[in-house]
Design an enzyme around this catalytic site. Structure first.
Site, short mmCIF file in Angstrom:
data_model
loop_
_atom_site.label_atom_id
_atom_site.label_comp_id
_atom_site.label_asym_id
_atom_site.label_seq_id
_atom_site.Cartn_x
_atom_site.Cartn_y
_atom_site.Cartn_z
N PRO A 108 -8.08 3.51 -17.35
CA PRO A 108 -7.88 2.18 -17.31
C PRO A 108 -8.76 1.60 -16.20
O PRO A 108 -8.80 2.11 -15.00
CB PRO A 108 -6.73 1.88 -16.94
CG PRO A 108 -5.44 2.69 -16.62
CD PRO A 108 -6.43 4.10 -16.84
N ASN B 288 -10.18 11.10 -14.77
CA ASN B 288 -10.16 9.97 -13.91
C ASN B 288 -9.24 9.04 -14.31
O ASN B 288 -9.34 8.18 -15.86
CB ASN B 288 -10.91 9.72 -13.48
CG ASN B 288 -11.19 8.13 -12.76
OD1 ASN B 288 -10.56 7.78 -11.72
ND2 ASN B 288 -11.61 7.58 -11.42
N HIS C 17 -1.20 6.88 -10.10
CA HIS C 17 0.31 6.55 -9.13
C HIS C 17 1.05 6.58 -10.21
O HIS C 17 1.94 6.31 -9.00
CB HIS C 17 -0.30 5.45 -8.27
CG HIS C 17 -2.15 5.43 -7.91
ND1 HIS C 17 -2.22 6.73 -6.74
CD2 HIS C 17 -3.06 4.77 -8.50
CE1 HIS C 17 -3.87 6.50 -7.15
NE2 HIS C 17 -4.33 5.67 -7.13
N ARG D 271 -8.00 4.41 1.08
CA ARG D 271 -7.31 3.03 0.40
C ARG D 271 -6.13 2.54 0.37
O ARG D 271 -4.96 2.74 1.79
CB ARG D 271 -8.13 2.72 -0.98
CG ARG D 271 -9.65 3.25 -1.09
CD ARG D 271 -9.38 2.95 -2.49
NE ARG D 271 -9.51 1.92 -3.20
CZ ARG D 271 -9.94 1.46 -4.23
NH1 ARG D 271 -10.66 2.12 -5.14
NH2 ARG D 271 -9.52 0.05 -4.93
N ARG E 259 -2.24 4.31 -3.27
CA ARG E 259 -2.45 5.12 -3.97
C ARG E 259 -2.70 6.30 -3.36
O ARG E 259 -3.74 7.25 -4.15
CB ARG E 259 -3.97 4.92 -3.52
CG ARG E 259 -4.58 2.95 -4.53
CD ARG E 259 -6.17 3.20 -4.23
NE ARG E 259 -6.03 1.26 -4.74
CZ ARG E 259 -6.11 0.38 -5.66
NH1 ARG E 259 -6.22 1.62 -6.56
NH2 ARG E 259 -6.19 -0.58 -5.79
O1 CA2 Z 1 -12.00 5.52 -7.11
C1 CA2 Z 1 -11.44 5.90 -8.15
O2 CA2 Z 1 -11.86 6.03 -8.90
C2 CA2 Z 1 -10.14 5.35 -9.12
O3 CA2 Z 1 -9.04 6.50 -9.70
C3 CA2 Z 1 -10.31 4.27 -9.72
C4 CA2 Z 1 -8.58 3.19 -10.32
C5 CA2 Z 1 -7.57 3.27 -8.85
O4 CA2 Z 1 -7.04 2.89 -9.11
C6 CA2 Z 1 -7.62 4.73 -8.53
O5 CA2 Z 1 -7.05 3.93 -7.30
C7 CA2 Z 1 -8.98 5.58 -8.12
C8 CA2 Z 1 -9.44 1.82 -10.74
C9 CA2 Z 1 -10.15 1.97 -11.60
C10 CA2 Z 1 -10.89 0.79 -11.84
O6 CA2 Z 1 -11.79 0.65 -12.24
C11 CA2 Z 1 -12.72 -0.44 -12.10
C12 CA2 Z 1 -14.33 -0.38 -12.71
C13 CA2 Z 1 -14.76 -1.51 -12.35
C14 CA2 Z 1 -14.96 -3.03 -11.89
C15 CA2 Z 1 -13.38 -2.53 -12.08
C16 CA2 Z 1 -12.44 -2.00 -11.64
#
Ligand code: CA2
Length: 148
Positions: free
Chosen positions: A12, A76, A82, A109, A113
């Site tokens: 997502p 990913n 989580h 973070r 997470r």
């Molecule tokens: O660091 C990562 O790749 C994460 O998997 C990214 C997730 C986060 O919930 C994980 O803790 C770490 C969030 C993805 C959100 O992606 C975005 C991309 C562009 C702009 C905003 C959000």
């Protein structure tokens, strides 16, 4: 079955890469990451396929499809990392090599997470290397499937 295929699953919000929060996730888009990994995979003699979904069930369907089509998975799972016991269970049914990937380092973070449902079923974890992590993971997956 194409034993040389690496499937890269993105969960997502990762469709928004490069458009929001560049201070955390950088400026690369998912399309530019896919292009770099495809070029690298070609050099390494394997193939790479990308999938993205904002829906948990669709991610599980991709993992099930990989059971017969792919030799390695790079996942990913975004925030589902989580929370999702269902993705954890689906990954357990996959017999190939699994790499959990994060662009940021979730351990540096917020506390929510710090728990991952993916890590216990992954062979390797790549986190904090930015978008470059996808290329590093592709290299590792290629090495593993070619030596299997
Ligand atoms: O660091 C990562 O790749 C994460 O998997 C990214 C997730 C986060 O919930 C994980 O803790 C770490 C969030 C993805 C959100 O992606 C975005 C991309 C562009 C702009 C905003 C959000």
């Amino acid at each position: 079955m194409s034993v040389q295929e690496i499937l890269v699953i993105n969960g997502p919000n990762l469709n928004l890469l490069g458009q929001r929060q560049p201070e955390i996730y950088g400026y690369d888009t998912l399309a530019s990451i896919e292009e770099k990994c495809s070029t690298l995979a070609k050099e390494l003699g394997v193939s790479v396929r990308f999938g993205q979904s904002n829906h948990e069930g669709a991610i599980i369907d991709m993992i099930h499809e990989a059971r017969t089509k792919s030799a390695a998975l790079i996942i990913n799972a975004g925030a589902y990392t989580h929370t999702s016991v269902a993705i954890h269970d689906a990954l357990k049914t996959f017999e190939g090599y699994i790499i959990e990937l994060h662009i940021s380092n979730p351990h540096a973070r917020e506390e929510f997470r710090h728990t991952s449902w993916i890590s216990p079923v992954a062979h390797a974890v790549m986190a904090g290397a930015g978008a470059y992590g996808y290329e590093l993971a592709t290299r590792l997956a290629a090495e593993k499937i070619k030596s299997a």
